[in-house]
Enzyme design. Structure first.
Site, PDB file in Angstrom:
ATOM      1  N   TYR A   1     -12.279  -2.079  -4.400  1.00 45.22           N
ATOM      2  CA  TYR A   1     -12.830  -2.301  -3.059  1.00 45.22           C
ATOM      3  C   TYR A   1     -14.361  -2.241  -3.040  1.00 45.22           C
ATOM      4  O   TYR A   1     -14.953  -1.965  -1.984  1.00 45.22           O
ATOM      5  CB  TYR A   1     -12.262  -1.275  -2.077  1.00 45.22           C
ATOM      6  CG  TYR A   1     -10.868  -1.608  -1.567  1.00 45.22           C
ATOM      7  CD1 TYR A   1     -10.661  -2.693  -0.709  1.00 45.22           C
ATOM      8  CD2 TYR A   1      -9.767  -0.834  -1.905  1.00 45.22           C
ATOM      9  CE1 TYR A   1      -9.393  -2.995  -0.215  1.00 45.22           C
ATOM     10  CE2 TYR A   1      -8.489  -1.126  -1.415  1.00 45.22           C
ATOM     11  CZ  TYR A   1      -8.319  -2.212  -0.566  1.00 45.22           C
ATOM     12  OH  TYR A   1      -7.067  -2.501  -0.069  1.00 45.22           O
TER      13      TYR A   1
ATOM     14  N   GLU B   1      -9.345 -10.445  -7.838  1.00 42.92           N
ATOM     15  CA  GLU B   1      -8.340  -9.399  -7.644  1.00 42.92           C
ATOM     16  C   GLU B   1      -7.158  -9.565  -8.596  1.00 42.92           C
ATOM     17  O   GLU B   1      -6.627  -8.574  -9.098  1.00 42.92           O
ATOM     18  CB  GLU B   1      -7.895  -9.394  -6.172  1.00 42.92           C
ATOM     19  CG  GLU B   1      -9.038  -8.926  -5.267  1.00 42.92           C
ATOM     20  CD  GLU B   1      -8.750  -9.037  -3.783  1.00 42.92           C
ATOM     21  OE1 GLU B   1      -9.614  -8.598  -2.994  1.00 42.92           O
ATOM     22  OE2 GLU B   1      -7.685  -9.542  -3.397  1.00 42.92           O
TER      23      GLU B   1
ATOM     24  N   THR C   1      -5.282  -7.205  10.686  1.00 44.66           N
ATOM     25  CA  THR C   1      -5.592  -5.951   9.991  1.00 44.66           C
ATOM     26  C   THR C   1      -5.121  -4.735  10.785  1.00 44.66           C
ATOM     27  O   THR C   1      -4.539  -3.807  10.223  1.00 44.66           O
ATOM     28  CB  THR C   1      -7.117  -5.853   9.759  1.00 44.66           C
ATOM     29  OG1 THR C   1      -7.563  -7.072   9.157  1.00 44.66           O
ATOM     30  CG2 THR C   1      -7.463  -4.684   8.851  1.00 44.66           C
TER      31      THR C   1
ATOM     32  N   ASN D   1      -2.088   0.274   6.727  1.00 39.27           N
ATOM     33  CA  ASN D   1      -1.567  -0.991   7.252  1.00 39.27           C
ATOM     34  C   ASN D   1      -0.699  -1.760   6.257  1.00 39.27           C
ATOM     35  O   ASN D   1      -0.583  -2.981   6.323  1.00 39.27           O
ATOM     36  CB  ASN D   1      -2.700  -1.850   7.834  1.00 39.27           C
ATOM     37  CG  ASN D   1      -3.728  -2.253   6.801  1.00 39.27           C
ATOM     38  OD1 ASN D   1      -3.653  -1.847   5.641  1.00 39.27           O
ATOM     39  ND2 ASN D   1      -4.685  -3.063   7.209  1.00 39.27           N
TER      40      ASN D   1
ATOM     41  N   HIS E   1      -2.166  -5.535   1.559  1.00 37.08           N
ATOM     42  CA  HIS E   1      -3.471  -6.162   1.349  1.00 37.08           C
ATOM     43  C   HIS E   1      -3.220  -7.578   0.845  1.00 37.08           C
ATOM     44  O   HIS E   1      -2.271  -7.803   0.103  1.00 37.08           O
ATOM     45  CB  HIS E   1      -4.277  -5.396   0.290  1.00 37.08           C
ATOM     46  CG  HIS E   1      -5.413  -6.200  -0.279  1.00 37.08           C
ATOM     47  ND1 HIS E   1      -6.636  -6.257   0.336  1.00 37.08           N
ATOM     48  CD2 HIS E   1      -5.489  -7.013  -1.363  1.00 37.08           C
ATOM     49  CE1 HIS E   1      -7.424  -7.070  -0.368  1.00 37.08           C
ATOM     50  NE2 HIS E   1      -6.747  -7.527  -1.405  1.00 37.08           N
TER      51      HIS E   1
ATOM     52  N   ARG F   1       2.629  -6.480   9.189  1.00 37.90           N
ATOM     53  CA  ARG F   1       1.903  -5.339   9.776  1.00 37.90           C
ATOM     54  C   ARG F   1       2.447  -4.953  11.144  1.00 37.90           C
ATOM     55  O   ARG F   1       2.475  -3.778  11.482  1.00 37.90           O
ATOM     56  CB  ARG F   1       0.408  -5.653   9.818  1.00 37.90           C
ATOM     57  CG  ARG F   1      -0.234  -5.482   8.432  1.00 37.90           C
ATOM     58  CD  ARG F   1      -1.601  -6.079   8.376  1.00 37.90           C
ATOM     59  NE  ARG F   1      -2.344  -5.689   7.186  1.00 37.90           N
ATOM     60  CZ  ARG F   1      -3.455  -6.308   6.778  1.00 37.90           C
ATOM     61  NH1 ARG F   1      -3.930  -7.342   7.456  1.00 37.90           N
ATOM     62  NH2 ARG F   1      -4.083  -5.898   5.707  1.00 37.90           N
TER      63      ARG F   1
ATOM     64  N   PHE G   1     -15.791   3.424   6.374  1.00 36.46           N
ATOM     65  CA  PHE G   1     -14.437   3.877   6.047  1.00 36.46           C
ATOM     66  C   PHE G   1     -14.134   3.831   4.552  1.00 36.46           C
ATOM     67  O   PHE G   1     -12.993   4.030   4.139  1.00 36.46           O
ATOM     68  CB  PHE G   1     -13.403   3.057   6.834  1.00 36.46           C
ATOM     69  CG  PHE G   1     -13.494   1.559   6.599  1.00 36.46           C
ATOM     70  CD1 PHE G   1     -12.898   0.963   5.500  1.00 36.46           C
ATOM     71  CD2 PHE G   1     -14.185   0.748   7.490  1.00 36.46           C
ATOM     72  CE1 PHE G   1     -12.983  -0.400   5.271  1.00 36.46           C
ATOM     73  CE2 PHE G   1     -14.282  -0.629   7.275  1.00 36.46           C
ATOM     74  CZ  PHE G   1     -13.672  -1.199   6.159  1.00 36.46           C
TER      75      PHE G   1
ATOM     76  N   ARG H   1      -1.910 -14.344   4.393  1.00 37.47           N
ATOM     77  CA  ARG H   1      -2.657 -13.703   5.487  1.00 37.47           C
ATOM     78  C   ARG H   1      -1.872 -13.840   6.800  1.00 37.47           C
ATOM     79  O   ARG H   1      -1.847 -12.922   7.620  1.00 37.47           O
ATOM     80  CB  ARG H   1      -4.042 -14.347   5.660  1.00 37.47           C
ATOM     81  CG  ARG H   1      -4.945 -14.260   4.431  1.00 37.47           C
ATOM     82  CD  ARG H   1      -5.555 -12.912   4.197  1.00 37.47           C
ATOM     83  NE  ARG H   1      -6.488 -12.508   5.217  1.00 37.47           N
ATOM     84  CZ  ARG H   1      -7.198 -11.372   5.165  1.00 37.47           C
ATOM     85  NH1 ARG H   1      -7.059 -10.544   4.124  1.00 37.47           N
ATOM     86  NH2 ARG H   1      -8.014 -11.042   6.128  1.00 37.47           N
TER      87      ARG H   1
ATOM     88  N   LYS I   1       0.812  -1.214   0.000  1.00 41.20           N
ATOM     89  CA  LYS I   1       0.000   0.000   0.000  1.00 41.20           C
ATOM     90  C   LYS I   1       0.853   1.276   0.000  1.00 41.20           C
ATOM     91  O   LYS I   1       2.054   1.229   0.294  1.00 41.20           O
ATOM     92  CB  LYS I   1      -0.936  -0.030   1.217  1.00 41.20           C
ATOM     93  CG  LYS I   1      -1.947  -1.203   1.179  1.00 41.20           C
ATOM     94  CD  LYS I   1      -2.956  -1.079   2.310  1.00 41.20           C
ATOM     95  CE  LYS I   1      -3.981  -2.205   2.263  1.00 41.20           C
ATOM     96  NZ  LYS I   1      -5.035  -2.031   3.289  1.00 41.20           N
TER      97      LYS I   1
END
Ligand code: GTP
Ligand code: MG
Length: 138
Positions: free
Chosen positions: A49, A126, A91, A112, A115, A102, A57, A85, A9
């Protein structure tokens, strides 16, 4: 062998963490089989998204994701979705385990750093959102 979609990100590209984050993924046995740096538009972020469009948010998330460059990647490996993950961590970085991406790099729940797809169907969607099959070399 499974594929998943990963994204580094804008908070992380800004701090020049692309290599360090990719190293975490590779050390976990995930192989980067496609990768490119993109500065997505707000419309791209909203489409990517879309599943979160009703969340409070959503505006903050899509503005952040289009605020700077991201690195979009396809990862391959045994149980790649779950493994990614796990390496990413929770998250919210305050809840992430030691050694996760993270925990090490994320700034906040919004910023964070990474993704990762959460299921086979989302991974397929995706990946197809950003890559053609000929862009992927396993
Ligand atoms: P992703 O891998 O990014 O999908 O994370 P996730 O599956 O762990 O979280 P989720 O799908 O629930 O939320 C998607 C993203 O929205 C998260 O990664 C966060 O960056 C962001 N997000 C979630 N909750 C909040 C929030 O309360 N505020 C803000 N600004 N962002 C949030
Ligand atoms: Mg998610």
């Amino acid at each position: 062998i499974e594929r998943t979609f990963s994204m580094i990100k804008p908070d992380a590209t800004k701090r020049n963490l692309t290599g360090k984050i990719t190293a975490h993924l590779e050390e976990a046995g995930l192989r980067v089989v496609a990768s490119k740096r993109v500065h997505m538009s707000l419309r791209d972020a909203q489409a990517f998204y879309a599943e979160h469009s009703e969340r409070p948010f959503f505006g903050e998330l899509t503005e952040f994701m289009s605020s700077g460059p991201t690195v979009v990647q396809v990862l391959e490996g045994e149980n790649a979705i779950a493994k990614n993950r796990e390496v990413m961590g929770a998250t919210n970085p305050a809840e992430a385990d030691a050694g996760t991406i993270r925990k090490e790099y994320a700034l906040s729940l919004g910023e964070n750093s990474v993704h990762g797809s959460d299921a086979p169907e989302t991974a397929a969607r995706e990946i197809a959102f950003w890559f053609a099959e000929r862009d992927i070399a396993g």
